[in-house]
Design a protein around this motif. Structure first.
Motif: not given
Length: 441
Positions: A333-335, A363-364, A367-368, A373, A392
């Motif tokens: 994941l990018p976070l 999780l997707t 992100i979207k 953060s 989140d």
């Protein structure tokens, strides 16, 4: 020694081992019956606390403070008896409780307690539990306690040759009795030994049928009602139809991905190889350039195939299980992503796949849409339920009815009688809870 003698000795040893195991199993059943009897006595204590908590609601308004912890104890005890009955009957005794309400959206602790108390009080299964407590003491405790009492009484008779001299030395102590036998001297004390063995053996013999009767009694009172079973059957029928539709959609997606992606690349590879074969003598430099392009295309085709396989059933899920598969998801994941996973075993492969893809979809969505953060995935297995929580710190406002993602998760889990609960107030945080009943290996 002949083969016949060896076979005979082996058969004898097997018979002795089987008898030993059966004898050990009877003793375990007697011990288990004693535990069930003690649990019934503990149920009466819980019933007293229940009455006090409900009376306090009327007298002092303390219900939201007292009812939830007391009923948590009652439900824990009844669930213990359901599981015991299910093991004895060879069929799971399903908990009949209504789904737990969303407490995360409550603004304060008192509001959460009031909502929790309302959920408990309005559930018919709560009142069935309260009726079961005294009935179990009247019916269930005698069924469970009879076998251990016989064994203890028989052991008392077997030990009379040892205990009688001590009793005889006590001033004013009467002669001990064992059924119809009055022990007034040592010869009669020794006569009590075979009688005690007979009584204890009777206790061992009656343990299995009494435990089965106790299990049927428990299942009848604590299992789901006919109406609940009919509603469950309707949900299963609906979820089966949705699962079939979802599977058909997945097959169409796979077919489309293969047709529009990998198949096109493989056709291009074939055409390039034909061109290379023609150019290799006429223009070696052009053939070499085309060969490099073909090599790059083959790598892309391989990556597309890997992505497609990962979308069908990730290799890490098959090889290492749900926990490591979700950890691998979190690492990509990018976070900032944290995982808190404790599983004592592995769920069936179909359940693992459903929960994995449900967590992946959640999780997707983070992100979207969440503008978050940090995200945390927490997975536990408690009381026959696999539970996953994805939380989140984003902007909130997630609505399952507004998109196909969470709705697809619901369809996927409904095939396993699972549920999805979303709590996402404006401003966050967002929590997605997945629960699937299953048995771990």
């Amino acid at each position: 020694m002949s083969d016949g003698h060896k076979a005979g000795e082996s058969a004898t040893r097997n018979e002795v081992t089987a008898m030993r195991e059966a004898f050990k199993d009877r003793w375990l059943q007697v011990g288990w019956a004693g535990i069930l009897a003690l649990g019934g006595a503990a149920g009466i204590i819980l019933m007293v606390f229940c009455v006090a908590s409900f009376v306090s609601t009327v007298g002092a308004g303390l219900g939201p403070l007292l009812i939830p912890p007391v009923m948590a104890g009652v439900r824990g005890l009844t669930q213990f008896y359901r599981e015991a009955a299910g093991r004895r009957l060879g069929a799971n005794v399903v908990s009949p409780y209504l789904p737990r309400p969303d407490l995360a959206s409550a603004r304060s602790w008192p509001a959460r307690q009031v909502r929790l108390t309302g959920w408990i009080v309005t559930d018919r299964a709560t009142w069935r539990d309260l009726v079961w407590l005294p009935l179990n003491f009247v019916v269930g405790v005698p069924l469970a306690a009879l076998s251990p009492l016989f064994v203890l009484y028989g052991a008392y008779g077997v030990l009379l040759p040892v205990t009688y001299p001590l009793i005889d030395q006590q001033v004013g102590a009467g002669d001990p009795h064992l059924l119809f036998l009055t022990v007034s001297d040592m010869p009669r004390a020794f006569l009590a030994v075979p009688l005690g063995l007979l009584v204890a053996g009777l206790g061992l013999w009656i343990a299995p049928p009494l435990l089965r009767a106790h299990a049927r009694f428990t299942a009848a009172l604590l299992g789901p009602t006919r109406g609940q079973l009919e509603r469950r059957l309707a949900r299963v029928t609906e979820s089966r139809s949705e699962a079939v539709d979802s599977s058909a959609a997945d097959l169409r997606r796979i077919e489309r991905d293969l047709h529009d992606g990998v198949q096109v690349r493989l056709l291009a590879l074939g055409m390039n190889l034909t061109a290379i074969q023609r150019l290799i003598r006429e223009d070696p430099e052009a053939a070499e350039a085309l060969l490099l392009e073909t090599k790059e295309s083959s790598g892309k085709a391989l990556n597309e195939l890997r992505d497609l396989v990962r979308g069908i059933h990730p290799p890490v899920l098959a090889d290492r299980g749900l926990a490591d598969a979700v950890r691998a998801l979190a690492m990509d994941l990018p976070l900032r992503a944290e995982t808190d996973i404790e599983l004592p075993g592995r769920a069936p492969a179909s359940v693992e796949a459903a929960v994995y893809f449900a967590v992946s979809e959640a999780l997707t969505n983070v992100i979207k849409h969440a503008v978050a953060s940090r995200v945390e995935a927490r997975i536990r297995y408690e009381r026959g339920v696999l539970r996953a929580e994805i939380t989140d710190d984003g902007i909130g406002g997630a609505d399952p009815s507004a998109g196909s993602g969470l709705r697809g998760v619901e369809r996927r889990l409904s095939a396993f009688d699972g549920i999805v609960v979303v709590s996402s107030p404006r401003g966050g945080p967002t929590m997605v809870v997945l629960e699937v009943p299953c048995v771990l290996s």
